[in-house]
Design an enzyme around this catalytic site. Structure first.
Site, short mmCIF file in Angstrom:
data_model
loop_
_atom_site.label_atom_id
_atom_site.label_comp_id
_atom_site.label_asym_id
_atom_site.label_seq_id
_atom_site.Cartn_x
_atom_site.Cartn_y
_atom_site.Cartn_z
N GLU A 36 -17.38 9.20 94.93
CA GLU A 36 -17.27 9.71 96.31
C GLU A 36 -17.42 11.22 96.21
OE1 GLU A 36 -16.42 8.14 99.35
OE2 GLU A 36 -16.86 6.28 98.32
N GLU A 58 -23.06 22.73 99.82
CA GLU A 58 -21.70 22.44 100.25
C GLU A 58 -20.85 23.66 99.92
OE1 GLU A 58 -19.03 19.78 98.05
OE2 GLU A 58 -18.56 18.84 99.96
N CYS A 63 -14.33 16.55 102.68
CA CYS A 63 -15.67 16.19 102.19
C CYS A 63 -16.66 15.93 103.31
CB CYS A 63 -15.58 14.98 101.27
SG CYS A 63 -14.71 13.60 102.02
N LYS A 103 -5.56 10.44 87.50
CA LYS A 103 -5.48 11.87 87.18
C LYS A 103 -5.71 12.67 88.46
CE LYS A 103 -8.19 15.18 86.31
NZ LYS A 103 -7.52 16.34 86.97
P1 NDP Z 1 -14.09 18.77 91.42
O1 NDP Z 1 -15.32 17.97 91.25
O2 NDP Z 1 -14.04 20.13 90.86
O3 NDP Z 1 -12.84 18.01 90.84
C1 NDP Z 1 -12.50 16.69 91.24
C2 NDP Z 1 -11.63 16.07 90.17
O4 NDP Z 1 -12.39 15.97 88.98
C3 NDP Z 1 -10.39 16.90 89.83
O5 NDP Z 1 -9.33 16.04 89.49
C4 NDP Z 1 -10.87 17.65 88.60
O6 NDP Z 1 -9.81 18.06 87.79
C5 NDP Z 1 -11.71 16.59 87.90
N1 NDP Z 1 -12.67 17.09 86.94
C6 NDP Z 1 -13.21 18.33 86.83
N2 NDP Z 1 -14.07 18.38 85.78
C7 NDP Z 1 -14.09 17.14 85.23
C8 NDP Z 1 -14.79 16.54 84.13
N3 NDP Z 1 -15.64 17.24 83.39
N4 NDP Z 1 -14.58 15.24 83.85
C9 NDP Z 1 -13.74 14.51 84.62
N5 NDP Z 1 -13.03 15.02 85.66
C10 NDP Z 1 -13.21 16.32 85.97
O7 NDP Z 1 -13.82 18.79 92.99
P2 NDP Z 1 -12.68 19.55 93.76
O8 NDP Z 1 -11.35 19.16 93.23
O9 NDP Z 1 -13.05 20.99 93.82
O10 NDP Z 1 -12.79 18.89 95.22
C11 NDP Z 1 -13.73 19.28 96.13
C12 NDP Z 1 -14.94 18.37 96.08
O11 NDP Z 1 -14.53 17.02 96.29
C13 NDP Z 1 -15.93 18.66 97.19
O12 NDP Z 1 -17.22 18.62 96.66
C14 NDP Z 1 -15.72 17.52 98.16
O13 NDP Z 1 -16.83 17.23 98.94
C15 NDP Z 1 -15.38 16.40 97.25
N6 NDP Z 1 -14.65 15.36 97.96
C16 NDP Z 1 -15.31 14.19 98.25
C17 NDP Z 1 -14.67 13.21 99.01
C18 NDP Z 1 -15.36 11.92 99.35
O14 NDP Z 1 -14.69 10.98 99.76
N7 NDP Z 1 -16.67 11.82 99.23
C19 NDP Z 1 -13.31 13.40 99.51
C20 NDP Z 1 -12.72 14.65 99.13
C21 NDP Z 1 -13.38 15.59 98.38
P3 NDP Z 1 -9.16 19.53 87.96
O15 NDP Z 1 -9.04 19.81 89.43
O16 NDP Z 1 -7.85 19.36 87.34
O17 NDP Z 1 -10.08 20.44 87.27
#
Ligand code: NDP
Length: 498
Positions: free
Chosen positions: A271, A402, A305, A196
């Site tokens: 992650e 963050e 990230c 997803k």
């Molecule tokens: P989110 O946590 O908002 O979303 C990540 C994913 O989770 C998206 O596909 C989102 O869907 C989905 N999601 C949201 N709510 C739920 C839920 N309740 N249950 C299951 N899935 C859910 O992060 P962002 O997309 O805003 O990305 C930024 C974040 O990702 C930052 O905190 C960054 O640090 C982290 N990140 C970490 C990395 C790592 O390797 N450690 C690498 C890259 C980013 P949708 O977007 O469709 O709502």
């Protein structure tokens, strides 16, 4: 055909989701996709409802149980991953164009993150297919046979087997790379996948679905179901027939995913976010360090990230470093990612931009020194100037949270011990950097910093051979490297009485 024409043609129709080898409109309606540099609609994609997630998980389960996949020799899996790598490279221009249009990153950056980078990673994982091994053990159980019997009494060994269906949830910030970082190792280990992608940036992941078919992966081995986090993501995380959830995103959502996953005790890989520190010592080569600091925080407008967002500089070179980084930031050209002059694109959404601006306004109101930037652009698109802040307090929100935007906090320190304490004063632990010409300082700092990655005199040198992941609230488990593959397998012990 130019990549622009390919992409415009691709976007003429709403993009469907991939379930069991079939393209489907799904049941969750469609989502308009926005170019964050112009705020214009660029296309639409299907949204998965819970029923679509159920269908995708069932397709992945069928594919996992099918001899076409389960009995496929590892070398054949490797060949397919290798073929996928070639296809990704051949289509890198189109994938990059899609990510630039949908996420906003400069095209030059996208070309690397969508082509050579993930293609090499896929080849790395292709190599693992034939090297996933168990071990033999000399066990000490008493021998029940008559004294003097010839040879060992038992043959004991372990098998490493795939987990089954891996549910993968990826964020919007580097869409192609994130999708392949989930798919590559999961397939190398023999699993099947339901991916997803973020509802905001599903386009390149859906295009990858077509390339997976061309690479001859059997139907259902990878299913791609864009949808909202609240519906599709949550349903996948909670699904009873998913064996592992591999999540990349924010720490807050990661905690929710872990909670949802508990129902069937599926394995969880997280992650998550970070607030990564970089320590700069007085003996560092400032000429190369200052541009590296700017790159570490401003790449992809800070939406990375492991962005190095807290920089601690030894007092003697503090002002020179602030000035140097601020000068580079002020010279960065903001613009559309398709403009070759652009150094910095927009943030992903109005929500993201406004959230980042709230932090900057609070810092301004609290009397922090804004060395450069600090404003949104008064034009269409979600742009914020690259911003360098010297905070008054190490406890303010801009230093601790963050932010996921182009904002650097830069602060002084005096001793190595103080620098380590400042670096570790965070609930996160994803990445870190050390700039110094002293081997001793570098390795003492590397040993003391509590983070999953430490880069010395460089930053964000990610290589698939090196595991990545977080200490503390930056995650569970590791991706990449041997450990990243092994975490997608489970171990079986076999003991035979001879
Ligand atoms: P989110 O946590 O908002 O979303 C990540 C994913 O989770 C998206 O596909 C989102 O869907 C989905 N999601 C949201 N709510 C739920 C839920 N309740 N249950 C299951 N899935 C859910 O992060 P962002 O997309 O805003 O990305 C930024 C974040 O990702 C930052 O905190 C960054 O640090 C982290 N990140 C970490 C990395 C790592 O390797 N450690 C690498 C890259 C980013 P949708 O977007 O469709 O709502």
């Amino acid at each position: 055909m130019s990549s622009e024409i390919k992409v415009r043609t691709y976007l003429e129709k709403s993009r469907p989701m991939l379930i069991g080898g079939q393209w489907s409109e799904g049941s969750g309606g469609v989502q308009q996709l926005i170019d964050p540099a112009t705020e214009q609609v660029i296309g639409t994609a299907a949204l998965a409802a819970e029923t679509d997630i159920d269908l995708a998980v069932a397709a992945a389960r069928n594919a996992f149980e099918s001899p076409n996949w389960r009995r496929m020799p590892p070398a054949d899996r490797a060949q397919r991953l290798w073929k996928l790598a070639e296809l990704v490279e051949e289509n890198a221009d189109e994938l990059a164009y899609l990510d630039t249009l949908n996420e906003g990153m400069p095209l030059g950056l996208a070309e690397f993150l969508c082509g050579a980078g993930p293609a090499e990673a896929l080849r790395y994982y292709a190599g693992w297919c034939t090297k996933i091994e168990g071990t033999t053990a000399a066990i000490s159980m008493p021998d029940s046979r008559p004294q003097g019997a010839f040879g060992p009494a038992y043959h004991a060994y372990t098998l490493r087997e795939p987990l089954g269906v891996v549910g993968a949830i990826s964020p919007w910030n580097v869409p192609t790379l994130m999708a392949l970082a989930k798919i590559g190792p999961a397939l190398a280990a023999g699993n099947t996948v339901v991916l997803k992608p973020s509802e905001l940036t599903p386009l390149s992941a859906l295009r990858l679905g077509e390339l997976l078919a061309e690479a001859d992966f059997p139907d259902g081995v990878v299913n791609i179901v864009p949808g909202t986090g609240a519906i599709a993501g949550a349903h996948l995380a909670a699904h009873k027939d998913v064996d592992m959830i591999s999540f990349t995103g924010s720490t807050a959502t990661g905690k929710e995913v872990a909670r949802l996953a508990i129902g069937n005790l599926k394995r969880v890989g997280l992650e998550l976010g970070g607030k990564s520190p970089i320590l700069v010592f007085e003996d560092a080569d400032l000429e190369s360090t200052i541009p590296a600091l700017a790159e570490a925080v401003f790449m992809n407008s800070g939406q990375i990230c492991f962005a190095g967002t807290r920089v601690y500089v030894q007092r003697g070179i503090f002002e020179a470093t602030v000035e140097g980084v601020a000068r580079i930031a002020a010279a960065m050209k903001l613009g559309h990612g398709l403009d070759p002059e652009t150094a910095l694109g927009p943030l992903i959404s109005a929500r993201q931009r406004d959230g980042v601006m709230q932090y900057i306004e609070a810092a301004r109101a609290g009397g922090d020194r804004i060395a450069t930037g600090g404003n949104r652009l008064a034009r269409d698109g979600f742009f914020i100037e690259p911003t360098v802040i010297v905070p008054k307090s190490i406890n303010s929100a801009i230093v601790r949270d963050e932010i996921f935007g182009p904002v650097l906090c830069i602060m002084p320190f005096d001793t190595l011990e103080e620098a380590i304490a400042l670096a570790n004063d965070t609930p996160y632990g994803l990445a870190s950097g050390v700039f110094t010409s002293s081997l001793s300082t570098a390795h003492r700092a590397a040993a003391e910093i509590r983070a999953g990655s430490v880069w010395i005199n460089c930053y964000a040198m990610l290589d698939e051979a090196m595991p990545t992941g977080g200490y503390r609230q930056s995650g569970w488990g590791r991706e990449a490297g041997r450990q990243g593959v092994e975490e997608l397998t489970q171990t079986k012990s076999v003991v035979a009485s001879l």
